[in-house]
Design an enzyme around this catalytic site. Structure first.
Site, PDB file in Angstrom:
ATOM      1  N   ASN A  96      12.791  -3.781   4.427  1.00 42.96           N
ATOM      2  CA  ASN A  96      12.747  -4.263   5.810  1.00 42.96           C
ATOM      3  C   ASN A  96      13.701  -5.412   6.113  1.00 42.96           C
ATOM      4  OD1 ASN A  96      10.867  -5.687   4.157  1.00 42.96           O
ATOM      5  ND2 ASN A  96      10.013  -6.600   5.987  1.00 42.96           N
ATOM      6  N   CYS A 109       6.759  -8.318   7.311  1.00 45.23           N
ATOM      7  CA  CYS A 109       5.429  -8.389   6.678  1.00 45.23           C
ATOM      8  C   CYS A 109       4.491  -9.308   7.450  1.00 45.23           C
ATOM      9  CB  CYS A 109       5.568  -8.853   5.241  1.00 45.23           C
ATOM     10  SG  CYS A 109       6.528 -10.372   5.074  1.00 45.23           S
TER      11      CYS A 109
HETATM   12  P1  NAD Z   1       7.207  -0.096  -1.043  1.00 43.69           P
HETATM   13  O1  NAD Z   1       6.054  -0.648  -1.781  1.00 43.69           O
HETATM   14  O2  NAD Z   1       7.200   1.327  -0.682  1.00 43.69           O
HETATM   15  O3  NAD Z   1       8.561  -0.299  -1.887  1.00 43.69           O
HETATM   16  C1  NAD Z   1       8.986  -1.574  -2.299  1.00 43.69           C
HETATM   17  C2  NAD Z   1       9.885  -1.433  -3.499  1.00 43.69           C
HETATM   18  O4  NAD Z   1       9.135  -0.936  -4.595  1.00 43.69           O
HETATM   19  C3  NAD Z   1      11.045  -0.452  -3.299  1.00 43.69           C
HETATM   20  O5  NAD Z   1      12.209  -0.987  -3.919  1.00 43.69           O
HETATM   21  C4  NAD Z   1      10.571   0.788  -4.034  1.00 43.69           C
HETATM   22  O6  NAD Z   1      11.617   1.594  -4.495  1.00 43.69           O
HETATM   23  C5  NAD Z   1       9.827   0.151  -5.199  1.00 43.69           C
HETATM   24  N1  NAD Z   1       8.825   1.001  -5.858  1.00 43.69           N
HETATM   25  C6  NAD Z   1       8.103   2.027  -5.324  1.00 43.69           C
HETATM   26  N2  NAD Z   1       7.283   2.549  -6.260  1.00 43.69           N
HETATM   27  C7  NAD Z   1       7.477   1.827  -7.394  1.00 43.69           C
HETATM   28  C8  NAD Z   1       6.910   1.862  -8.702  1.00 43.69           C
HETATM   29  N3  NAD Z   1       5.971   2.750  -9.034  1.00 43.69           N
HETATM   30  N4  NAD Z   1       7.335   0.967  -9.613  1.00 43.69           N
HETATM   31  C9  NAD Z   1       8.261   0.044  -9.297  1.00 43.69           C
HETATM   32  N5  NAD Z   1       8.846  -0.037  -8.079  1.00 43.69           N
HETATM   33  C10 NAD Z   1       8.453   0.841  -7.140  1.00 43.69           C
HETATM   34  O7  NAD Z   1       7.405  -1.039   0.208  1.00 43.69           O
HETATM   35  P2  NAD Z   1       8.444  -0.854   1.394  1.00 43.69           P
HETATM   36  O8  NAD Z   1       7.972   0.265   2.245  1.00 43.69           O
HETATM   37  O9  NAD Z   1       9.821  -0.829   0.839  1.00 43.69           O
HETATM   38  O10 NAD Z   1       8.288  -2.235   2.184  1.00 43.69           O
HETATM   39  C11 NAD Z   1       7.399  -2.438   3.219  1.00 43.69           C
HETATM   40  C12 NAD Z   1       6.199  -3.213   2.727  1.00 43.69           C
HETATM   41  O11 NAD Z   1       6.621  -4.438   2.159  1.00 43.69           O
HETATM   42  C13 NAD Z   1       5.257  -3.589   3.850  1.00 43.69           C
HETATM   43  O12 NAD Z   1       3.930  -3.396   3.426  1.00 43.69           O
HETATM   44  C14 NAD Z   1       5.539  -5.068   4.053  1.00 43.69           C
HETATM   45  O13 NAD Z   1       4.467  -5.776   4.634  1.00 43.69           O
HETATM   46  C15 NAD Z   1       5.835  -5.514   2.668  1.00 43.69           C
HETATM   47  N6  NAD Z   1       6.600  -6.760   2.661  1.00 43.69           N
HETATM   48  C16 NAD Z   1       6.004  -7.903   2.242  1.00 43.69           C
HETATM   49  C17 NAD Z   1       6.698  -9.114   2.279  1.00 43.69           C
HETATM   50  C18 NAD Z   1       6.064 -10.413   1.857  1.00 43.69           C
HETATM   51  O14 NAD Z   1       6.759 -11.402   1.737  1.00 43.69           O
HETATM   52  N7  NAD Z   1       4.769 -10.461   1.645  1.00 43.69           N
HETATM   53  C19 NAD Z   1       8.023  -9.126   2.733  1.00 43.69           C
HETATM   54  C20 NAD Z   1       8.606  -7.934   3.137  1.00 43.69           C
HETATM   55  C21 NAD Z   1       7.888  -6.749   3.091  1.00 43.69           C
END
Ligand code: NAD
Length: 484
Positions: free
Chosen positions: A155, A287
């Protein structure tokens, strides 16, 4: 590299050089503002992950033994390189995930600040001597973990990557970064620029590819000694299990469903545009988006009308000055947002504005959703409970302060919360009782590199940003000598 069909190819960056995937496979990157192919991204595999981690491990002694002031200077140069290339990196983010250009520039400036801030902090981490009696001498050392796996979401790609990578590097760790498969282009370029700015080879590497492939391999690699993850609760939970199994520390920055409470004495002319931006900035793909707007009943109708009218005035497109609404970052997420809109209709929420794909000149093929607001939402509705990650806000009325707090805290998530009121006692009384890692008073989406952030409840474990984050990437060692 640009191939014969004019499409740019993005390889990984490992051990100080660009590296094509060992299996020779690439996947497509689509511009969400047009639906057109714009790039091919290396699909990393086990050989590439191993090369990245091995290179990071190989660079460790040089980096962690370096005088921390010198290490900090290099990081500040990385910050300058990111800032100097802001327009280039911002344009890549805009093409890759449809983030409006002006906002993308701000997020790249923010990324540069992380390197500058943590570069400045690198030399400030100090141990202590602890009195243990006249016959003994004890002191503590703060040491890095070693190789840190940093996994980032799509994001706000470069900014979120820099937020965890900069303190990890300042602490003396070497990093293997994995951006989301939906947003690799600018992150790969940021790592290349950081290497060109003077980071020793192997200190920061980037592997690209799918989460269930490259991400999973990375977290399970035996040379990875710490994991920092930003993303969804579901993936965070899976990574937490891997970390528990391997007994390595993990920082989890996860999702939110943040409440924004508007009391009847709020300055509405200030509140309305800011509450709106709270859930539509970056098309709601932040987020900390303030998606549950909890409004005192005495102003509920007036506020709803003002908010809907303001939403209808927001221009749509990536090249308009802010405030503007870009597309949803990828087709999968677009379909997810549309499913939430269908759920809202079927569960009986009252649509105040939006609720459909945005069409018009310059928008065709793009994954645009109009700013969407639902009124009279009840707490049990799906749109009041689940993180949508789209430009959708829900309005919930309340009567008393107690009830507002109760509604606000009625969620397993706890990333951010907000209070709008001119009563100086009330805002702090309410802020103390909100279960969230960040509370905004009379504002939203204001942040600073020096202010910590993180989640209460299921929104995460640990804190990023601020002075304290550097120690999340370090462990202390006690040295005890008997004076013989
Ligand atoms: P996601 O969990 O689908 O993916 C995040 C990352 O994890 C990606 O790089 C993905 O390739 C990787 N990933 C997926 N499966 C994995 C696995 N089994 N092992 C290791 N890595 C894996 O999240 P998204 O859709 O990319 O991002 C959106 C989410 O992130 C929303 O829920 C948002 O709220 C959250 N977010 C949180 C913050 C924060 O600071 N708290 C900041 C930004 C986004």
């Amino acid at each position: 590299m640009v191939t014969s069909d004019g499409i740019a190819t993005f390889d990984m960056f490992i051990g100080g050089q660009s590296r094509a995937p060992a299996d020779g496979e690439y996947f497509d990157s689509i511009d969400p503002s047009t639906g057109l192919l714009i790039g091919r991204i290396a699909r990393g595999g086990v050989v590439d992950v191993d090369a990245a981690v091995t290179n990071a491990a190989g660079a460790l002694s040089e980096w962690s033994d370096m005088n921390p002031h010198a290490r900090g200077k290099i990081l500040r140069r990385v910050g300058e390189a990111v800032a100097d290339n802001r327009d280039y990196l911002a344009a890549l983010e805009t093409r890759d995930i449809g983030m409006p250009l002006q906002f993308a520039s701000l997020t790249i400036s923010g990324a540069a600040e992380y390197f500058d801030f943590y570069g400045s902090l690198a030399a400030t981490v100090q141990g202590e001597t602890i009195p243990t009696g006249s016959g003994r001498f004890n002191y503590t050392l703060w040491e890095p973990y070693g190789v840190v796996a940093a996994i980032a979401p799509w994001n706000v790609p470069v900014n979120q990557a820099a937020r965890c990578v900069a303190p990890a590097l300042a602490a003396g760790n070497c990093v293997v970064l994995k951006p989301s498969e939906f947003s690799s282009m600018a992150t790969v370029e940021m790592v290349r620029l950081a290497n060109e700015a003077g980071l020793p080879a192997g200190v920061m590497n980037v592997v690209t590819g799918y989460g269930h492939e490259v991400g999973a391999m990375l977290t399970q690699h035996t040379l990875v000694e710490s994991i920092t993850f930003t993303g969804s609760v579901a993936t965070g939970r899976a990574i937490g299990k891997v970390a528990a199994d391997r007994v390595v520390p993990v920082t989890l920055e996860l999702g939110g469903k943040s409440p924004d409470i508007v009391f009847e004495d709020a300055k509405l002319e200030v509140a309305v545009p800011k509450v709106l931006m709270g859930f539509i900035l970056n098309s709601g793909q932040i987020c900390t988006s303030g998606t549950r707007v909890i409004v005192q009943r005495s102003i509920y109708e007036k506020f709803s009308k003002m908010l809907a009218a303001a939403a209808e005035k927001i221009p749509i497109g990536v090249n308009n000055p802010m405030p503007t609404l870009g597309p949803i970052a990828n087709e999968m997420q677009f379909e997810k947002v549309m499913r939430y809109i269908e759920a809202a209709e079927s569960e009986g929420a009252r649509l105040l504005t939006g609720g459909e794909r945005a069409r018009g000149p310059g928008l065709s093929g793009g994954f645009y959703v109009k700013p969407t607001i639902y009124g009279d939402v009840t707490r049990d509705m799906t749109i009041a409970r689940e993180e949508i990650f789209g430009p959708v806000g829900v309005l919930i009325p309340f009567d008393t302060e107690e009830e507002a707090i109760e509604i606000a805290n009625d969620t397993p998530l706890g990333l951010a919360a907000g209070v709008w009121s001119q009563d100086a006692s009330r805002v702090h009384r309410v802020a103390r009782r909100l279960q969230a890692g960040t509370v905004y008073i009379n504002d939203w989406h204001v942040q600073a590199v020096e202010v910590p952030m993180g989640g209460y409840k299921r929104s995460g474990i640990g804190r990023e940003r601020g002075i304290q984050a550097i120690k999340s990437y370090m462990q202390s060692k006690s040295v005890m000598q008997t004076l013989i």
